[in-house]
Design an enzyme around this catalytic site. Structure first.
Site, PDB file in Angstrom:
ATOM      1  N   GLU A  42      43.827  12.977 -25.876  1.00 32.38           N
ATOM      2  CA  GLU A  42      44.932  13.941 -25.843  1.00 32.38           C
ATOM      3  C   GLU A  42      44.401  15.343 -25.566  1.00 32.38           C
ATOM      4  OE1 GLU A  42      48.516  15.452 -28.883  1.00 32.38           O
ATOM      5  OE2 GLU A  42      46.927  14.105 -29.593  1.00 32.38           O
ATOM      6  N   LYS A 115      54.787  14.336 -24.611  1.00 33.59           N
ATOM      7  CA  LYS A 115      54.809  13.954 -26.026  1.00 33.59           C
ATOM      8  C   LYS A 115      56.156  14.320 -26.655  1.00 33.59           C
ATOM      9  CE  LYS A 115      51.810  14.381 -30.125  1.00 33.59           C
ATOM     10  NZ  LYS A 115      50.580  15.045 -30.628  1.00 33.59           N
ATOM     11  N   CYS A 152      49.480  10.038 -29.139  1.00 27.54           N
ATOM     12  CA  CYS A 152      49.178  10.236 -30.561  1.00 27.54           C
ATOM     13  C   CYS A 152      50.386  10.049 -31.497  1.00 27.54           C
ATOM     14  CB  CYS A 152      48.532  11.599 -30.767  1.00 27.54           C
ATOM     15  SG  CYS A 152      47.502  11.688 -32.258  1.00 27.54           S
ATOM     16  N   LYS A 191      41.232   8.086 -43.086  1.00 27.73           N
ATOM     17  CA  LYS A 191      42.071   8.236 -41.890  1.00 27.73           C
ATOM     18  C   LYS A 191      41.863   7.078 -40.914  1.00 27.73           C
ATOM     19  CE  LYS A 191      44.991  10.464 -39.227  1.00 27.73           C
ATOM     20  NZ  LYS A 191      44.736  11.844 -38.820  1.00 27.73           N
ATOM     21  N   SER A 305      19.532  28.489 -54.742  1.00 31.96           N
ATOM     22  CA  SER A 305      19.548  28.877 -56.150  1.00 31.96           C
ATOM     23  C   SER A 305      18.755  27.941 -57.039  1.00 31.96           C
ATOM     24  CB  SER A 305      20.993  28.920 -56.649  1.00 31.96           C
ATOM     25  OG  SER A 305      21.532  27.598 -56.697  1.00 31.96           O
ATOM     26  N   ASP A 309      24.519  22.568 -55.515  1.00 31.66           N
ATOM     27  CA  ASP A 309      25.319  22.868 -54.328  1.00 31.66           C
ATOM     28  C   ASP A 309      24.455  23.364 -53.173  1.00 31.66           C
ATOM     29  OD1 ASP A 309      27.710  22.208 -55.647  1.00 31.66           O
ATOM     30  OD2 ASP A 309      27.869  24.217 -56.495  1.00 31.66           O
ATOM     31  N   SER A 310      23.572  24.318 -53.451  1.00 33.15           N
ATOM     32  CA  SER A 310      22.701  24.809 -52.378  1.00 33.15           C
ATOM     33  C   SER A 310      21.714  23.729 -51.952  1.00 33.15           C
ATOM     34  CB  SER A 310      21.975  26.075 -52.810  1.00 33.15           C
ATOM     35  OG  SER A 310      21.156  25.853 -53.936  1.00 33.15           O
ATOM     36  N   THR A 411      27.912  27.929 -49.904  1.00 29.48           N
ATOM     37  CA  THR A 411      27.544  26.711 -50.637  1.00 29.48           C
ATOM     38  C   THR A 411      28.566  26.290 -51.694  1.00 29.48           C
ATOM     39  OG1 THR A 411      26.254  28.013 -52.238  1.00 29.48           O
ATOM     40  CG2 THR A 411      25.085  27.174 -50.303  1.00 29.48           C
TER      41      THR A 411
END
Length: 567
Positions: A42, A115, A152, A191, A305, A309-310, A411
């Site tokens: 698309e 569409k 779609c 999905k 850190s 997370d980092s 982060t």
């Protein structure tokens, strides 16, 4: 028998010349492989989604020129039918364009289809720029095969729940031998399976086989996973193209039997899915690579850190770019533990990254002294001092980004971003967030997944085992300000994603919330979290984009007022 090439390409939004080259290269390969028909995604000429570029006169002129060049390109590969997604001009009242599918052969447009169902929900806003097409089916005979076409969203309403019009039923009434659907279907957790379920049900109901071609690549917040597929009515999905990479596959459609086969007539490989952590990993890596490439960056910088997370951000960045293109900077203060610096060194050694050390204590003290000596007569303490440290770190990182041309990655995770446990203009600084759609508990799970796949501790156990802390005050822990993440994340999933959650995840969130509602203390916790989410929308609105991983992510898919009272 019809030979079809699925051209699962990675177009760049607005790069009309580059996208045209992708089309021509794919068409040449399709012709070499003996295809009768090559199918692109698309809006493949512009990339999905050009948005307000369509309002710019310069872009409109370039689009007209690109359309002329496209027709000329089809003359070069003259024996092939091209199925291309393009915006086409719309005459008359309404929007200036339609979202269209063209079948072109030897410079001639043999069929156009516009569409009908224009999604305007979650991350989509097509009605802003496009006029819906008429309620008609479009079918073209190619060789001995009657092929019907759709775009779609037109295939997602066969149960009639979302729109008054059902293009799938209209097309089925035209009795094609095969349906070709071109798509720009962004990826999130679950999905792929949702696509399979929706189109398998429609194909079974109408007894029609289908070709579904999707685009691939990262575009701002969104990532498209490709995963184009084929459906036969009885067995369902019989083939799936590669995920998270470009793919060009030529296959056979046996018109008389309504079945698909490999190009040589043999069987097609069976499709296979990904478990959630592997999915997150691949989606983030592709999203980062394409975002950086399209924005002109080939290196990244991350504040390290010594926390989880980092660590995860650095590990994913190293996978996306290679260790030599990732710079880690640790910026200890007087509140940083010795272990945090040591953990940062161990992490970077495991990942093969360069680690620079830039202490911030002197800078923070100088800012405090300057403010105290000024007419403000203010020396930051408490929360103001905590946030000053974060902002000094953010300023230093942005300075490195400017000086060296690196993309700064933020982060923050979804749990912290949701409740505002982050500092505006501090740890929210950056050009892209990799883990901003992962809840904190998922951050830990993905780190463990990376270690399992690597067969060694890429992310040191010391980082995985330590209690989460911002380390901006003495003996600080996240749980000083927040409920335990195991509880907080379930409440956040219920508040933010709700019925977009699927299966066991939805059941777990609903059960956790129901248990909390059974007590006054639990009800107060839910109300507190809800208020924190609402009050911190202003931070999220100013934060960098994040790679979308789940059904409802912060950003364009969640439009929430800032100045409101609703909690």
């Amino acid at each position: 028998m019809l030979k079809i090439t699925l051209a699962q390409i990675n177009p760049t939004i607005g790069d009309l010349d580059g996208n045209l080259r992708l089309h021509l290269d794919a068409a040449r390969r399709a012709l070499h492989e003996g295809a009768d028909l090559v199918v692109f995604p698309e809006l493949s000429l512009t990339g999905y989604y050009p948005a307000d570029l369509l309002d710019e006169e310069d872009f409109r002129d370039r689009l007209d020129a690109a359309m002329a060049a496209l027709l000329e390109a089809t003359r070069e590969v003259s024996s092939l039918h091209w199925v291309v997604g393009v915006p086409t001009r719309h005459a008359g009242p309404g929007k200036a364009y339609r979202n269209s599918l063209l079948v072109i052969r030897d410079g001639e447009v043999l069929l156009d289809y516009h569409k009908q169902l224009l999604p305007t929900y979650n991350v989509f806003d097509e009605r802003r720029h496009f006029e819906p097409g008429p309620d008609v089916a479009r079918v073209l005979r190619i060789g001995g095969t009657q092929v019907g076409f759709m775009i779609c969203e037109d295939g997602w309403n066969d149960e009639g729940k979302d729109y008054a019009v059902n293009p799938f039923q209209r097309l089925a009434d035209a009795a094609p031998d095969l349906i070709v659907s071109i798509n720009a279907s962004p990826s999130h957790l679950g999905k792929r399976e949702q696509r399979h379920d929706v189109f398998r049900a429609a194909c079974w109901r109408h007894r029609l086989p289908l070709v579904f071609v999707n685009q691939v690549g990262g575009h701002d917040q969104l990532v498209y996973d490709g995963a184009s597929f084929l459906i036969e009515p009885e067995p369902g999905v019989v083939f799936e193209a590669r995920r998270f990479e470009e793919d060009l596959v030529t296959l056979r459609f046996e018109t008389a039997r309504g079945t698909f086969a490999a190009r040589d007539g043999g069987p097609l490989p069976a499709p296979a899915g990904l478990e959630p952590m592997a999915f997150y990993r691949q989606q983030i890596v592709l999203g980062l690579r394409d975002y950086a490439r399209r924005c002109g960056f080939d290196r990244v910088v991350v504040g390290c850190s010594g926390g989880i997370d980092s660590a995860l951000t650095l590990a994913l960045a190293a996978e996306a770019f290679g260790p030599d293109r990732v710079l880690a900077i640790t910026m200890p203060s007087r509140f940083s533990s010795t272990g945090s610096v040591e953990d940062s060194r161990a992490l970077c050694a495991n990942l093969g990254l360069a680690l620079e050390v830039c202490p911030i204590e002197d800078v923070v003290r100088q800012v405090s002294d300057s403010m105290a000596a000024s007419s403000l007569a203010l020396r930051p303490t408490g929360l103001a001092l905590e946030n000053l440290q974060a902002r000094v770190r953010g300023t230093l990182l942005m300075t490195v980004s400017n000086a060296r041309g690196h993309l700064l990655l933020t982060t923050g995770n979804k749990s912290e971003i949701a409740v505002g446990y982050c500092t505006l203009y501090g740890d929210t600084n950056g050009g892209l967030g990799l883990i901003g759609d992962l809840y904190k508990t998922e951050v830990f799970a993905l780190c463990r997944h990376l270690n399992e796949v690597a067969g060694r501790a890429l992310i040191p156990e010391a980082i995985l085992d330590k209690p989460p802390s911002a380390e901006l005050a003495p003996d600080q822990r996240d749980t000083d300000s927040l409920p335990p993440y195991e509880v907080l994340d379930e409440v956040l999933k219920w508040l933010i994603e709700g019925d977009r959650l699927g299966g066991p995840e939805r059941e777990a969130a609903e059960a956790a919330v129901a248990a909390l509602r059974a007590s006054d203390e639990g009800q107060a916790l839910i109300a507190r979290v809800k208020g924190m989410v609402a009050r911190n929308e202003y931070k999220r609105r100013q934060a960098p984009p994040i790679v979308r991983l789940r059904g409802r992510a912060f950003g364009s898919g969640r439009q929430w007022p800032i100045a409101a009272r609703h909690y």
